[in-house]
Every structure is written in structure tokens, then in C-alpha cells.
Design a protein around this motif. Structure first.
Motif, mmCIF file in Angstrom:
data_model
loop_
_atom_site.group_PDB
_atom_site.id
_atom_site.type_symbol
_atom_site.label_atom_id
_atom_site.label_comp_id
_atom_site.label_asym_id
_atom_site.label_seq_id
_atom_site.Cartn_x
_atom_site.Cartn_y
_atom_site.Cartn_z
ATOM 1 N N LYS A 127 0.816 -1.220 0.000
ATOM 2 C CA LYS A 127 0.000 0.000 0.000
ATOM 3 C C LYS A 127 0.847 1.266 0.000
ATOM 4 C CE LYS A 127 -3.951 -2.175 2.307
ATOM 5 N NZ LYS A 127 -5.028 -1.769 1.388
ATOM 6 N N GLY A 128 2.180 1.095 -0.023
ATOM 7 C CA GLY A 128 3.059 2.251 -0.151
ATOM 8 C C GLY A 128 3.733 2.703 1.124
ATOM 9 N N TYR A 129 3.521 1.994 2.210
ATOM 10 C CA TYR A 129 4.161 2.373 3.470
ATOM 11 C C TYR A 129 5.558 1.753 3.582
ATOM 12 C CZ TYR A 129 -0.589 3.730 4.835
ATOM 13 O OH TYR A 129 -1.825 4.321 4.881
ATOM 14 N N LYS A 130 6.431 2.423 4.331
ATOM 15 C CA LYS A 130 7.752 1.873 4.640
ATOM 16 C C LYS A 130 7.613 0.994 5.875
ATOM 17 C CE LYS A 130 10.193 5.929 2.816
ATOM 18 N NZ LYS A 130 11.088 7.064 3.162
ATOM 19 N N VAL A 131 7.983 -0.284 5.732
ATOM 20 C CA VAL A 131 7.657 -1.262 6.758
ATOM 21 C C VAL A 131 8.892 -2.070 7.167
ATOM 22 C CG1 VAL A 131 6.180 -3.229 7.356
ATOM 23 C CG2 VAL A 131 5.336 -1.467 5.792
ATOM 24 N N GLY A 132 9.014 -2.316 8.478
ATOM 25 C CA GLY A 132 10.016 -3.223 9.019
ATOM 26 C C GLY A 132 9.320 -4.327 9.788
ATOM 27 N N LEU A 133 9.945 -5.493 9.863
ATOM 28 C CA LEU A 133 9.356 -6.642 10.566
ATOM 29 C C LEU A 133 10.428 -7.317 11.398
ATOM 30 C CD1 LEU A 133 7.112 -8.730 11.100
ATOM 31 C CD2 LEU A 133 7.786 -9.859 8.966
ATOM 32 N N LEU A 134 10.190 -7.402 12.704
ATOM 33 C CA LEU A 134 11.122 -8.074 13.614
ATOM 34 C C LEU A 134 10.498 -9.374 14.096
ATOM 35 C CD1 LEU A 134 13.690 -8.130 15.416
ATOM 36 C CD2 LEU A 134 12.336 -6.937 17.161
ATOM 37 N N ASP A 135 11.200 -10.476 13.878
ATOM 38 C CA ASP A 135 10.767 -11.775 14.389
ATOM 39 C C ASP A 135 11.289 -11.892 15.816
ATOM 40 O OD1 ASP A 135 10.101 -14.355 14.896
ATOM 41 O OD2 ASP A 135 11.117 -15.229 13.164
ATOM 42 N N ALA A 136 10.435 -11.568 16.797
ATOM 43 C CA ALA A 136 10.844 -11.569 18.201
ATOM 44 C C ALA A 136 10.567 -12.900 18.885
ATOM 45 C CB ALA A 136 10.139 -10.443 18.959
ATOM 46 N N ASP A 137 10.118 -13.891 18.114
ATOM 47 C CA ASP A 137 9.889 -15.222 18.676
ATOM 48 C C ASP A 137 11.241 -15.938 18.716
ATOM 49 O OD1 ASP A 137 8.920 -17.593 19.572
ATOM 50 O OD2 ASP A 137 7.362 -17.814 18.056
ATOM 51 N N ILE A 138 12.024 -15.638 19.746
ATOM 52 C CA ILE A 138 13.407 -16.099 19.826
ATOM 53 C C ILE A 138 13.509 -17.618 19.759
ATOM 54 C CG2 ILE A 138 15.450 -16.181 21.313
ATOM 55 C CD1 ILE A 138 15.084 -13.484 20.069
ATOM 56 N N PHE A 139 12.609 -18.325 20.414
ATOM 57 C CA PHE A 139 12.730 -19.781 20.515
ATOM 58 C C PHE A 139 12.012 -20.523 19.387
ATOM 59 C CE2 PHE A 139 13.063 -18.042 24.828
ATOM 60 C CZ PHE A 139 14.347 -18.470 25.139
ATOM 61 N N GLY A 140 11.250 -19.803 18.583
ATOM 62 C CA GLY A 140 10.584 -20.445 17.450
ATOM 63 C C GLY A 140 10.509 -19.512 16.260
ATOM 64 N N PRO A 141 11.659 -19.023 15.768
ATOM 65 C CA PRO A 141 11.635 -18.066 14.657
ATOM 66 C C PRO A 141 11.116 -18.717 13.379
ATOM 67 C CG PRO A 141 13.886 -18.821 15.073
ATOM 68 C CD PRO A 141 13.041 -19.378 16.182
#
Length: 377
Positions: A127-141
């Protein structure tokens, strides 16, 4: 008890900076005795001295050991700095270029939280937004697999004279996961403090740049990882993912309660009801409520939060993330608008969810004060 005896007690305390006693360093002055209360001043070079707190604690202990616990010294030690103007450099703000930080959470595992996080991040980017994604599920990435980048190497880049971790970018989303740093066949056998420190590094030592939305795929349940996140970042709001099943709804209630707890106080933007119904491909007008009907909607009403979207149970959604191509990555701009003329409405549910999150963030930012990091004492 005399001032000389106070000095003798403090002579057993060594300043960690050079190993010499406080008295030899001439760090003690203005000793006063008032009944069973002892007052004195400790001198330091500057306010940024890293040993201030530890020296104060050692001085209190030395007095109590010599004269007994009935002597009141805690809270009676004044501090004086020879260079009052010296100040610690202002810490660099965490994620200074990020406008909105959104947590995607769930009370329990297996409700599709990571699938929702991946698809909504891609839908926002489309949709045109600047997006970041952090996988914070340390034990099940799971994000490296969902984005089809399990074997991608991680590089460092230099910005502002410092080396930073460079997020991997795909489908218009900048993404990082602990899964890039450990063997994909290995279990992450870390204690809580190790996991929390690793997570902080992925946040503070990565060059995320300018972002409209920073999506965090949180681990299921309520844990110290959640506390690390709210203490590290000023989270704009969270989205709770659940299925209509009663067991999932019970855990979702706990998730909402955690974020609404007075000490945490992170706004809940709404609830996503995943796997709401199943529609056979051969019978597109039929709905089968395998996990119950309307449980997420009922929960949202009871808790006074918004039901953001209901996502059907579709085999294709699961197959897409398993193949590294989340459903949202193949949708056109028109499909992401959720146009009612499009028959395949289950595929555009993530586009509708993205729109709901944007609207909820705008309302939250308009009606509530700026988010602050949580100070847990």
C-alpha cells in the motif's frame, strides 16, 4: 560513635577505579552524627562516574557492619561532583526514524500469529508504506522460512561511523530474525537473559532507517520477552490474534490483560479472529465453523476493543507461507483494497487488516499521548 570511627569504617571501602580506599582518595567529607543517624558526603570527579552507585552501596554496608543495622545511613549519603558540568552523552534514541511500532501477539501458539504478522507487513508495504518486521519469537523463529530467505547471509553496514546489522529486504519489507544467526535445525537453548539481550541487539544494533510501521512478531503467551520489548521500545499498540476456540480465547484474554495492566499500559488496537470458518473450494458460498462461531467477535465486545478482521481457514494461506511466498505478496493493489466485487475475499483479508491497523493507529495517535517505554521497577 565518632567521625574518626566513621572514617575507619570507610577506609575498608576501595574505589573500583584505582583500588585505593575512599579515605586515601580523599572522597569523604562533612561527616555528621545525629543520634543513630550518620550523614556524610562522597566526592566524585564527575556525574558520569560508572562506580557511583556501587561505592554508595559499599559505604552503607561498611557502616552497618561496623556499628550494626540500627544505625541509619541509607539515604543519608550526599554526593558531590568536582566537575558538575560534566554530563553523560545523550543516548541515541531507539528506532528514531520509526513512526509506529505495532506488536502482533497471541495468548497461545498455533493460532496463526506469525502468518498474520508476515502478511500484514507485506500488505502495508504494498500500500506504499515503509515497513520493518522483527521476528521476536526467539525460541521459534519462522519469518526466514515464511519469506523464503532461510539461507540468506546477514551483512554489516557502516552508518554514522558505526557498524550496524543490515536487515534483509523482501516484498518491500525490511526483516530480521534470530533465525538468521542460528542453525535452522538447532534448538535455541538460551536462558531468559540471553534471549532478551539477543533481542535488544536485533532492535538497537540494526539499521532500520525510516519506517512508517515497525511490526513485531511477538512470541506466544506472556513472558520476559514481552517485558523486554515494552521496556526497550515505546510500542504504539498491539494486535491480539486468536481463533474462535474457547481455549484460544481464554489465553487471548490473558494477553489483553497483560498489555492493559497498569504498569504496562500499552494500547490494544484490536483483535484478529483467525481460522474463523472453512469454505470448500468447490462450494464457495458455504461456511463451516470448525473452531466455533464468532468467539473473537464476542471477546472483542466483552473487552471493549475492536474486532479488526475475521480471516477464513484457507489451505492456500498455509501453503503460501510454507513456500516462502505469503498470500499478500501475490495480491494486486486493487485486491488489497478489499473491493466487494472480488470474489476471493479470503485472500484480501490481510489487506483489510492492514487498513484497519492504519486507521486504529491514526485514531490512537490522535486521541492518546505519545507512547513511552515502560519503566518496570
Amino acid at each position: 560513635m565518632t567521625p574518626q570511627q566513621i572514617l575507619e569504617a570507610l577506609s575498608t571501602v576501595r574505589y573500583p577505579g584505582n583500588g585505593k580506599p575512599l579515605t586515601e582518595n580523599k572522597m569523604v567529607e562533612d561527616i555528621r552524627i545525629d543520634g543513630n543517624e550518620v550523614h556524610f558526603t562522597l566526592l566524585f570527579e564527575k556525574p558520569t562516574d560508572p562506580f557511583v552507585k556501587s561505592v554508595v552501596r559499599m559505604a552503607e554496608t561498611a557502616i552497618e557492619q561496623k556499628f550494626g543495622k540500627e544505625i541509619k545511613v541509607k539515604g543519608n549519603i550526599d554526593l558531590k561532583f568536582l566537575h558538575e558540568g560534566a554530563q553523560a552523552p545523550a543516548p541515541r534514541p531507539v528506532l528514531p526514524g520509526v513512526k509506529n511500532i505495532i506488536g502482533i501477539s497471541s495468548g497461545k501458539g498455533g493460532v496463526g500469529k506469525s502468518t498474520v504478522a508476515a502478511n500484514v507487513a507485506i500488505a502495508l508495504a504494498a500500500k506504499g508504506y515503509k515497513v520493518g518486521l522483527l521476528d521476536a519469537d526467539i525460541f521459534g523463529p519462522s519469518m526466514p522460512r515464511m519469506f523464503g530467505v532461510e539461507d540468506e547471509p546477514i551483512y554489516m553496514i557502516n552508518r554514522d561511523g558505526k557498524d550496524w546489522i543490515e536487515p534483509i529486504e523482501k516484498y518491500g519489507v525490511k526483516m530480521l530474525s534470530i533465525g538468521f544467526l542460528v542453525a535452522k535445525e538447532s534448538a535455541v537453548l538460551w536462558r531468559g537473559s540471553m534471549a532478551s539481550n539477543a533481542l535488544r541487539q536485533l532492535i538497537t544494533d540494526a539499521w532500520w532507517g525510516e519506517l512508517d510501521y515497525f511490526i513485531i512478531d511477538m512470541p506466544p503467551g506472556t513472558s520476559d520477552i514481552h517485558l523486554t520489548l515494552v521496556q526497550t521500545l515505546p510500542i504504539t499498540g498491539v494486535v491480539i490474534v486468536t481463533t474462535p476456540q474457547e481455549v484460544a480465547l481464554a489465553d487471548a484474554r490473558k494477553g489483553v490483560a497483560m498489555f492493559q495492566e497498569d504498569k504496562i499500559n500499552v494500547p490494544v488496537l484490536g483483535i484478529v479472529e483467525n481460522m474463523s470458518w472453512f469454505t470448500p473450494e468447490e462450494h464457495p458460498d458455504e461456511k463451516y465453523y470448525i473452531f466455533g462461531k464468532g468467539g473473537g467477535a464476542d471477546l472483542a465486545q466483552k473487552l471493549g476493543v475492536k474486532l479488526l478482521v475475521q480471516i477464513p481457514l484457507v489451505a492456500g494461506i498455509c501453503d503460501d507461507v510454507d513456500n516462502g511466498k505469503p498470500t499478500s505478496s501475490s495480491l494486486s493493489a486493487k485486491e488489497l483494497t478489499g473491493d466487494e466485487s472480488i470474489r476471493n475475499q479470503d485472500a484480501v483479508a490481510f489487506g483489510l487488516l492492514a487498513d484497519s491497523i492504519v486507521a486504529q493507529c491514526d485514531e490512537r495517535n490522535r486521541t492518546l499521548p505519545p507512547t513511552q517505554k515502560v519503566e518496570v521497577k
